[in-house]
Design a protein around this motif. Sequence first.
Motif, PDB file in Angstrom:
ATOM      1  N   ARG A 159       1.032  -1.294   0.019  1.00  0.00           N
ATOM      2  CA  ARG A 159      -0.099  -0.045   0.128  1.00  0.00           C
ATOM      3  C   ARG A 159       0.831   1.157  -0.107  1.00  0.00           C
ATOM      4  NH1 ARG A 159      -3.150  -0.213   5.249  1.00  0.00           N
ATOM      5  NH2 ARG A 159      -1.088  -0.953   6.080  1.00  0.00           N
ATOM      6  N   SER A 160       0.415   2.440  -0.658  1.00  0.00           N
ATOM      7  CA  SER A 160       1.297   3.527  -0.702  1.00  0.00           C
ATOM      8  C   SER A 160       1.012   4.174   0.734  1.00  0.00           C
ATOM      9  CB  SER A 160       0.398   4.592  -1.834  1.00  0.00           C
ATOM     10  OG  SER A 160      -0.625   4.861  -1.247  1.00  0.00           O
ATOM     11  N   ALA A 161       2.012   5.227   1.060  1.00  0.00           N
ATOM     12  CA  ALA A 161       1.774   5.755   2.455  1.00  0.00           C
ATOM     13  C   ALA A 161       0.185   6.549   2.316  1.00  0.00           C
ATOM     14  CB  ALA A 161       2.840   7.063   2.524  1.00  0.00           C
ATOM     15  N   THR A 162      -0.113   7.360   1.564  1.00  0.00           N
ATOM     16  CA  THR A 162      -1.195   7.767   1.541  1.00  0.00           C
ATOM     17  C   THR A 162      -2.535   6.679   1.955  1.00  0.00           C
ATOM     18  OG1 THR A 162      -1.637   7.727  -0.848  1.00  0.00           O
ATOM     19  CG2 THR A 162      -0.742   9.710   0.097  1.00  0.00           C
ATOM     20  N   ARG A 163      -2.350   5.783   1.175  1.00  0.00           N
ATOM     21  CA  ARG A 163      -3.518   4.634   1.442  1.00  0.00           C
ATOM     22  C   ARG A 163      -3.422   4.275   2.910  1.00  0.00           C
ATOM     23  NH1 ARG A 163      -6.936   0.913  -0.790  1.00  0.00           N
ATOM     24  NH2 ARG A 163      -7.870  -0.472   0.918  1.00  0.00           N
ATOM     25  N   ARG A 164      -2.118   3.987   3.492  1.00  0.00           N
ATOM     26  CA  ARG A 164      -1.827   3.571   4.870  1.00  0.00           C
ATOM     27  C   ARG A 164      -2.556   4.533   5.678  1.00  0.00           C
ATOM     28  NH1 ARG A 164       3.270   2.698   3.335  1.00  0.00           N
ATOM     29  NH2 ARG A 164       4.005   3.796   4.795  1.00  0.00           N
ATOM     30  N   TRP A 165      -2.395   5.831   5.479  1.00  0.00           N
ATOM     31  CA  TRP A 165      -2.835   6.804   6.288  1.00  0.00           C
ATOM     32  C   TRP A 165      -4.362   6.683   6.378  1.00  0.00           C
ATOM     33  CZ3 TRP A 165      -0.375   9.666   9.911  1.00  0.00           C
ATOM     34  CH2 TRP A 165       0.767   9.938  10.076  1.00  0.00           C
ATOM     35  N   ALA A 166      -4.908   6.659   5.083  1.00  0.00           N
ATOM     36  CA  ALA A 166      -6.434   6.600   5.056  1.00  0.00           C
ATOM     37  C   ALA A 166      -6.927   5.189   5.785  1.00  0.00           C
ATOM     38  CB  ALA A 166      -6.888   6.590   3.496  1.00  0.00           C
ATOM     39  N   ASP A 167      -6.421   4.219   5.741  1.00  0.00           N
ATOM     40  CA  ASP A 167      -6.638   2.991   6.346  1.00  0.00           C
ATOM     41  C   ASP A 167      -6.557   3.270   7.883  1.00  0.00           C
ATOM     42  OD1 ASP A 167      -7.141   1.698   3.886  1.00  0.00           O
ATOM     43  OD2 ASP A 167      -5.174   0.433   3.908  1.00  0.00           O
ATOM     44  N   ALA A 168      -5.330   3.967   8.454  1.00  0.00           N
ATOM     45  CA  ALA A 168      -5.227   4.288   9.586  1.00  0.00           C
ATOM     46  C   ALA A 168      -6.408   5.123  10.216  1.00  0.00           C
ATOM     47  CB  ALA A 168      -3.999   4.838  10.053  1.00  0.00           C
ATOM     48  N   LEU A 169      -6.869   5.846   9.498  1.00  0.00           N
ATOM     49  CA  LEU A 169      -7.991   6.950   9.903  1.00  0.00           C
ATOM     50  C   LEU A 169      -9.447   5.991  10.211  1.00  0.00           C
ATOM     51  CD1 LEU A 169      -9.087   9.772  10.527  1.00  0.00           C
ATOM     52  CD2 LEU A 169      -9.294   9.955   8.096  1.00  0.00           C
ATOM     53  N   VAL A 170      -9.700   5.221   9.239  1.00  0.00           N
ATOM     54  CA  VAL A 170     -10.460   4.478   9.314  1.00  0.00           C
ATOM     55  C   VAL A 170     -10.432   3.491  10.430  1.00  0.00           C
ATOM     56  CG1 VAL A 170     -11.918   2.593   8.126  1.00  0.00           C
ATOM     57  CG2 VAL A 170     -11.278   4.355   6.885  1.00  0.00           C
ATOM     58  N   GLU A 171      -9.486   2.793  10.641  1.00  0.00           N
ATOM     59  CA  GLU A 171      -9.035   2.082  11.722  1.00  0.00           C
ATOM     60  C   GLU A 171      -9.281   2.620  13.229  1.00  0.00           C
ATOM     61  OE1 GLU A 171      -8.128  -1.328  14.222  1.00  0.00           O
ATOM     62  OE2 GLU A 171      -8.628  -1.314  11.989  1.00  0.00           O
ATOM     63  N   LEU A 172      -8.784   3.839  13.245  1.00  0.00           N
ATOM     64  CA  LEU A 172      -8.899   4.663  14.361  1.00  0.00           C
ATOM     65  C   LEU A 172     -10.357   4.926  14.524  1.00  0.00           C
ATOM     66  CD1 LEU A 172      -7.637   6.210  16.826  1.00  0.00           C
ATOM     67  CD2 LEU A 172      -7.691   8.248  15.168  1.00  0.00           C
ATOM     68  N   ALA A 173     -11.479   5.198  13.475  1.00  0.00           N
ATOM     69  CA  ALA A 173     -12.561   5.449  13.893  1.00  0.00           C
ATOM     70  C   ALA A 173     -13.521   4.254  14.291  1.00  0.00           C
ATOM     71  CB  ALA A 173     -13.458   5.889  12.538  1.00  0.00           C
ATOM     72  N   HIS A 174     -13.106   3.052  13.647  1.00  0.00           N
ATOM     73  CA  HIS A 174     -13.638   1.695  14.055  1.00  0.00           C
ATOM     74  C   HIS A 174     -13.191   1.480  15.539  1.00  0.00           C
ATOM     75  CE1 HIS A 174     -14.982  -0.236  10.454  1.00  0.00           C
ATOM     76  NE2 HIS A 174     -13.994   0.212   9.775  1.00  0.00           N
ATOM     77  N   ARG A 175     -12.040   1.681  16.069  1.00  0.00           N
ATOM     78  CA  ARG A 175     -11.734   1.751  17.399  1.00  0.00           C
ATOM     79  C   ARG A 175     -12.548   2.338  18.420  1.00  0.00           C
ATOM     80  NH1 ARG A 175      -5.197   0.384  17.650  1.00  0.00           N
ATOM     81  NH2 ARG A 175      -5.061  -1.383  16.211  1.00  0.00           N
ATOM     82  N   ILE A 176     -12.710   3.767  18.006  1.00  0.00           N
ATOM     83  CA  ILE A 176     -13.672   4.493  18.640  1.00  0.00           C
ATOM     84  C   ILE A 176     -15.026   4.018  18.802  1.00  0.00           C
ATOM     85  CG2 ILE A 176     -14.623   6.681  18.867  1.00  0.00           C
ATOM     86  CD1 ILE A 176     -11.644   8.072  17.873  1.00  0.00           C
ATOM     87  N   LEU A 177     -15.519   3.496  17.839  1.00  0.00           N
ATOM     88  CA  LEU A 177     -16.795   2.952  17.634  1.00  0.00           C
ATOM     89  C   LEU A 177     -17.163   1.635  18.280  1.00  0.00           C
ATOM     90  CD1 LEU A 177     -17.828   3.735  13.927  1.00  0.00           C
ATOM     91  CD2 LEU A 177     -18.624   4.975  16.033  1.00  0.00           C
TER      92      LEU A 177
END
Length: 185
Positions: free
Chosen positions: A167-185
Amino acid sequence: MGAYSTASFLRDTVRISPADARRRVADANALFSSTTLTGQPIEAQLPVTAKALAAGAISRDHVQVVRTTIDTLPAEHHADVEQLLVEEAEHFDPVKLSKLATRTRAHLQPEQVVLDEQAARKRMEFSMIEDIDGTIIVRGRLSPECAEVLKAALSPLAKPAGKDDDRSATRRWADALVELAHRIL
């Protein structure tokens, strides 16, 4: 050549952006001595920075960090802070140098840094615009303090999952944002 300013002249002859032209003029004014129209000498504001740039020890981006930092400080701190930042610029990239410059300013002018942070917070914004296909375009601006918090939260999640993670760095950052949201939910 009919230019109304040095920045305009640079823009037209070198074909650079207006912002880059203004930055180059500001850098030159800070790095080199000159004379006024009446012949009065004007000393260079950043002689240590000029020597380091001429020697190839620092980049134009380092110069901008030093110049913009010096511009925000009282004159009595200019020489010492310039020397410190140029020494550190030889070891750090411009982003890390900028963080060091911010810490230096905070030490010398804590009240001004607080005011700057409050002003940056007022300029903060975040928007999500839904595209035709249902994807979301994310756009925003965070204060330096808030940006550090977000990066600290996302950085561990944005690291490559292993050698096979293509994955590109930008894709990893996007995936990280979604993962953070999942963890909060």
